[in-house]
Design an enzyme around this catalytic site. Structure first.
Site, short mmCIF file in Angstrom:
data_model
loop_
_atom_site.label_atom_id
_atom_site.label_comp_id
_atom_site.label_asym_id
_atom_site.label_seq_id
_atom_site.Cartn_x
_atom_site.Cartn_y
_atom_site.Cartn_z
N TRP A 55 59.41 -31.59 64.64
CA TRP A 55 58.40 -32.07 65.56
C TRP A 55 58.03 -31.05 66.63
CZ3 TRP A 55 56.15 -35.97 63.47
CH2 TRP A 55 56.87 -36.79 62.62
N ASP A 56 58.29 -29.78 66.40
CA ASP A 56 57.90 -28.71 67.33
C ASP A 56 58.52 -28.89 68.71
OD1 ASP A 56 56.67 -26.32 67.96
OD2 ASP A 56 54.80 -27.26 68.59
N TYR A 57 59.83 -29.12 68.74
CA TYR A 57 60.56 -29.27 69.99
C TYR A 57 61.22 -27.96 70.43
CZ TYR A 57 60.26 -34.38 69.90
OH TYR A 57 59.84 -35.67 69.92
#
Length: 92
Positions: A55-57
């Protein structure tokens, strides 16, 4: 911290996208704050904020270095913000 001869590297995920099944290996240093010795490149420690990031964290900013007071004693510390609204702090 220059006085200690160490470098902090905030690293991102190995690939972008929301699938991840094409990532080989365990991605040990993805989405991690890695501390290395400046002269040798030897890893001192690392902390992975997300395992198998979908989730592009990734870490959105450079870490903050400074002195803090802990139990009445001044110590050197590194702090890292994350996209998950976490603020991680480690004693140097």
């Amino acid at each position: 911290m220059k006085s200690l001869g160490i470098v902090y590297l905030p690293l991102t995920s190995p690939t972008s996208g929301y699938v991840g099944r094409h990532r080989l290996g365990n991605n040990l240093f993805s989405d991690s704050l890695v501390c290395i010795k400046a002269e040798t490149g030897e890893r001192v420690w690392h902390f992975q904020t997300v395992h198998h990031d979908l989730w592009d964290y990734d870490l959105p900013a450079a870490p903050v270095l400074g002195d803090i007071t802990l139990n009445g004693r001044r110590i050197k510390a590194v702090a890292q913000v994350t996209r998950k609204v976490l603020f991680l702090c480690s004693i140097v």
